[in-house]
Design a protein around this motif. Sequence first.
Motif, PDB file in Angstrom:
ATOM      1  N   ARG A 278      -5.188   5.464  -2.698  1.00 59.74           N
ATOM      2  CA  ARG A 278      -6.004   4.254  -2.850  1.00 59.74           C
ATOM      3  C   ARG A 278      -6.172   3.807  -4.292  1.00 59.74           C
ATOM      4  O   ARG A 278      -6.377   2.620  -4.562  1.00 59.74           O
ATOM      5  CB  ARG A 278      -7.389   4.490  -2.235  1.00 59.74           C
ATOM      6  CG  ARG A 278      -7.387   4.787  -0.740  1.00 59.74           C
ATOM      7  CD  ARG A 278      -7.131   3.542   0.069  1.00 59.74           C
ATOM      8  NE  ARG A 278      -8.163   2.543  -0.110  1.00 59.74           N
ATOM      9  CZ  ARG A 278      -9.323   2.504   0.563  1.00 59.74           C
ATOM     10  NH1 ARG A 278      -9.578   3.443   1.484  1.00 59.74           N
ATOM     11  NH2 ARG A 278     -10.198   1.542   0.360  1.00 59.74           N
TER      12      ARG A 278
ATOM     13  N   TYR B  53       3.399   1.420   3.024  1.00 58.46           N
ATOM     14  CA  TYR B  53       2.763   1.545   4.327  1.00 58.46           C
ATOM     15  C   TYR B  53       3.565   0.900   5.453  1.00 58.46           C
ATOM     16  O   TYR B  53       3.811   1.522   6.498  1.00 58.46           O
ATOM     17  CB  TYR B  53       1.356   0.946   4.273  1.00 58.46           C
ATOM     18  CG  TYR B  53       0.713   0.795   5.625  1.00 58.46           C
ATOM     19  CD1 TYR B  53       0.335   1.902   6.367  1.00 58.46           C
ATOM     20  CD2 TYR B  53       0.490  -0.475   6.175  1.00 58.46           C
ATOM     21  CE1 TYR B  53      -0.250   1.772   7.618  1.00 58.46           C
ATOM     22  CE2 TYR B  53      -0.085  -0.620   7.423  1.00 58.46           C
ATOM     23  CZ  TYR B  53      -0.457   0.505   8.139  1.00 58.46           C
ATOM     24  OH  TYR B  53      -1.020   0.376   9.381  1.00 58.46           O
TER      25      TYR B  53
ATOM     26  N   CYS C 172      -2.092  10.423   4.699  1.00 58.59           N
ATOM     27  CA  CYS C 172      -3.236   9.776   4.037  1.00 58.59           C
ATOM     28  C   CYS C 172      -2.702   8.619   3.203  1.00 58.59           C
ATOM     29  O   CYS C 172      -1.485   8.395   3.134  1.00 58.59           O
ATOM     30  CB  CYS C 172      -4.026  10.766   3.157  1.00 58.59           C
ATOM     31  SG  CYS C 172      -3.112  11.366   1.718  1.00 58.59           S
ATOM     32  N   GLU C 173      -3.605   7.911   2.557  1.00 56.35           N
ATOM     33  CA  GLU C 173      -3.234   6.779   1.705  1.00 56.35           C
ATOM     34  C   GLU C 173      -3.667   7.047   0.270  1.00 56.35           C
ATOM     35  O   GLU C 173      -4.739   7.605   0.025  1.00 56.35           O
ATOM     36  CB  GLU C 173      -3.899   5.495   2.204  1.00 56.35           C
ATOM     37  CG  GLU C 173      -3.540   4.261   1.390  1.00 56.35           C
ATOM     38  CD  GLU C 173      -4.141   2.969   1.936  1.00 56.35           C
ATOM     39  OE1 GLU C 173      -3.855   1.891   1.366  1.00 56.35           O
ATOM     40  OE2 GLU C 173      -4.894   3.053   2.930  1.00 56.35           O
TER      41      GLU C 173
ATOM     42  N   LEU D 138      -6.309   7.375   6.699  1.00 57.73           N
ATOM     43  CA  LEU D 138      -6.104   6.051   7.277  1.00 57.73           C
ATOM     44  C   LEU D 138      -7.018   5.856   8.478  1.00 57.73           C
ATOM     45  O   LEU D 138      -7.170   6.779   9.289  1.00 57.73           O
ATOM     46  CB  LEU D 138      -4.646   5.901   7.720  1.00 57.73           C
ATOM     47  CG  LEU D 138      -3.880   4.722   7.105  1.00 57.73           C
ATOM     48  CD1 LEU D 138      -3.829   4.857   5.619  1.00 57.73           C
ATOM     49  CD2 LEU D 138      -2.499   4.657   7.685  1.00 57.73           C
TER      50      LEU D 138
ATOM     51  N   THR E 101       3.722  10.715   3.349  1.00 58.90           N
ATOM     52  CA  THR E 101       4.336  11.108   4.620  1.00 58.90           C
ATOM     53  C   THR E 101       4.988  12.491   4.564  1.00 58.90           C
ATOM     54  O   THR E 101       5.532  12.949   5.566  1.00 58.90           O
ATOM     55  CB  THR E 101       5.388  10.074   5.058  1.00 58.90           C
ATOM     56  OG1 THR E 101       6.360   9.903   4.002  1.00 58.90           O
ATOM     57  CG2 THR E 101       4.732   8.731   5.367  1.00 58.90           C
TER      58      THR E 101
ATOM     59  N   ARG F 265       0.839  -1.190   0.000  1.00 55.23           N
ATOM     60  CA  ARG F 265       0.000   0.000   0.000  1.00 55.23           C
ATOM     61  C   ARG F 265       0.875   1.241   0.000  1.00 55.23           C
ATOM     62  O   ARG F 265       1.986   1.234   0.517  1.00 55.23           O
ATOM     63  CB  ARG F 265      -0.910   0.009   1.232  1.00 55.23           C
ATOM     64  CG  ARG F 265      -1.861  -1.164   1.313  1.00 55.23           C
ATOM     65  CD  ARG F 265      -2.367  -1.373   2.726  1.00 55.23           C
ATOM     66  NE  ARG F 265      -3.116  -0.227   3.247  1.00 55.23           N
ATOM     67  CZ  ARG F 265      -3.523  -0.122   4.514  1.00 55.23           C
ATOM     68  NH1 ARG F 265      -3.241  -1.087   5.386  1.00 55.23           N
ATOM     69  NH2 ARG F 265      -4.206   0.933   4.907  1.00 55.23           N
ATOM     70  N   THR F 266       0.334   2.330  -0.563  1.00 55.83           N
ATOM     71  CA  THR F 266       1.071   3.594  -0.669  1.00 55.83           C
ATOM     72  C   THR F 266       0.470   4.629   0.263  1.00 55.83           C
ATOM     73  O   THR F 266      -0.743   4.873   0.225  1.00 55.83           O
ATOM     74  CB  THR F 266       1.024   4.126  -2.108  1.00 55.83           C
ATOM     75  OG1 THR F 266       1.531   3.143  -3.001  1.00 55.83           O
ATOM     76  CG2 THR F 266       1.832   5.412  -2.234  1.00 55.83           C
ATOM     77  N   VAL F 267       1.309   5.253   1.079  1.00 55.52           N
ATOM     78  CA  VAL F 267       0.855   6.335   1.945  1.00 55.52           C
ATOM     79  C   VAL F 267       1.686   7.582   1.665  1.00 55.52           C
ATOM     80  O   VAL F 267       2.771   7.514   1.073  1.00 55.52           O
ATOM     81  CB  VAL F 267       0.944   5.958   3.442  1.00 55.52           C
ATOM     82  CG1 VAL F 267      -0.004   4.816   3.760  1.00 55.52           C
ATOM     83  CG2 VAL F 267       2.371   5.611   3.839  1.00 55.52           C
TER      84      VAL F 267
ATOM     85  N   ILE G  55       1.695   9.471   9.156  1.00 52.32           N
ATOM     86  CA  ILE G  55       1.055   9.178   7.872  1.00 52.32           C
ATOM     87  C   ILE G  55      -0.084  10.159   7.640  1.00 52.32           C
ATOM     88  O   ILE G  55      -1.019  10.265   8.443  1.00 52.32           O
ATOM     89  CB  ILE G  55       0.554   7.722   7.835  1.00 52.32           C
ATOM     90  CG1 ILE G  55       1.752   6.765   7.896  1.00 52.32           C
ATOM     91  CG2 ILE G  55      -0.264   7.470   6.572  1.00 52.32           C
ATOM     92  CD1 ILE G  55       1.369   5.306   8.012  1.00 52.32           C
TER      93      ILE G  55
END
Length: 424
Positions: free
Chosen positions: A270, A255, A267-268, A423, A11, A7-9, A265
């Motif tokens: 999606r 993630y 957000c992600e 998240l 930062t 998963r990609t977040v 973090i």
Amino acid sequence: MTTGGRRTVVTGVGVVAPGGGNRKDFWQLLTSGRTATRRITHFDPTGFRSQMAAECDFDPARAGLTEHEIFRNDRFTQLALVAADEAVAQCGLDFATGTGYDPDSVAVSIGSAVGATIRLQEEYFAVSDRGRHWLVDDRYASRFLYHAIAPSSAATEVACRFRAHGPAAVVSTGCTSGLDAIGYGHMLIEDGDADVVLAGASDAPIAAISIACFDAIRATSARNDDPEHASRPFDATRDGFVMGEGAAMLVLEEYEHARRRGADILCEVRGFANRCNAFHMTGLLPDGTEMAEAITDALRQARLDPSAVSYVNAHGSGTKQNDRHETAAFKRSLGPHAYKVPVSGIKSMVGHSLGAIGAIELAACVLAIRHGVIPPTANLENPDPECDLDYVPRVAREGRFDTVLSVGSGFGGFQSAVVLSRLP
């Protein structure tokens, strides 16, 4: 690196935009509903049809760049380096010493539509004595002219600055370049090709050649007597976009990699999808089919129903056909929810910085999730009856915005969509 369930977040966020030299100033401008559009000061615009732009008050030396970095790089690369500095400072990774991460797992993905426009124009003026000579004199060319000719130099500069030894690329898909560069960075993480990606976009197109090009197709506003109110997406009196410039960079991170080091973090990411309408270089089909398909695909990747979207950052260029096109796309992809979800366009405040704007808008989306505020659409006084959604006119709106959709539309038929979520 393995790819299972990656998963990609986000930062880190860095921004250099009109009206604000950093992330904080940028956000204050947006949430106050102020505009940064004015008469062009980079050159004398007298005689041009459109004489306005949203310019950055940017001093590269004060922003921390060395004399060498300033000398060899066009303004668009300088903007990208400064935005990357701010994003990296927020993310908490120690790029100075290279500890706590593997340099081979750090990638760079930068978007730009027109690259080193200003440097190329200056170089041509020099070798041709401002166009007086058909046969140019190469003695007057800079030894760093190749830097200007090859947009990939921006990715190289960022990679060298942060010792990123992974994949590095410049994505150039017109006005969707910023969205696509960040989408590409997201895919590098998903596929296991990187754990960290410095992703974003930069453009500095406010030059005579660029203004002339858009004058020729009458895409820009001619409201020169009122620059502050010239950019008015979804308004019945709109007459085109206002040129802008700037850069935004995000630190994207896998993630688990971010969680293990205790990163904050934001957000992600999606979902990301893009399409091409294969129809016309500048024209758009009125039904918004391709943009709708990109939105639907991005939501499918995110495993989200359209009703989960709590805010839409529109392309909102302020041209007649684009505003109607994406209004139709929202209705087609989101169904009845399109009439319930707030939609706004920040180009009304910071102009249209071509390839950079998609990244700048995604930075605004990250901040909207983080702070619980969505920027308004400035200058929206007389809504177009064909643009009948909730476009958040003139005043920012507070709330909880857990899932944000950002879209872009570019000359050549490019249509892109990115879904970000808070998240749990």
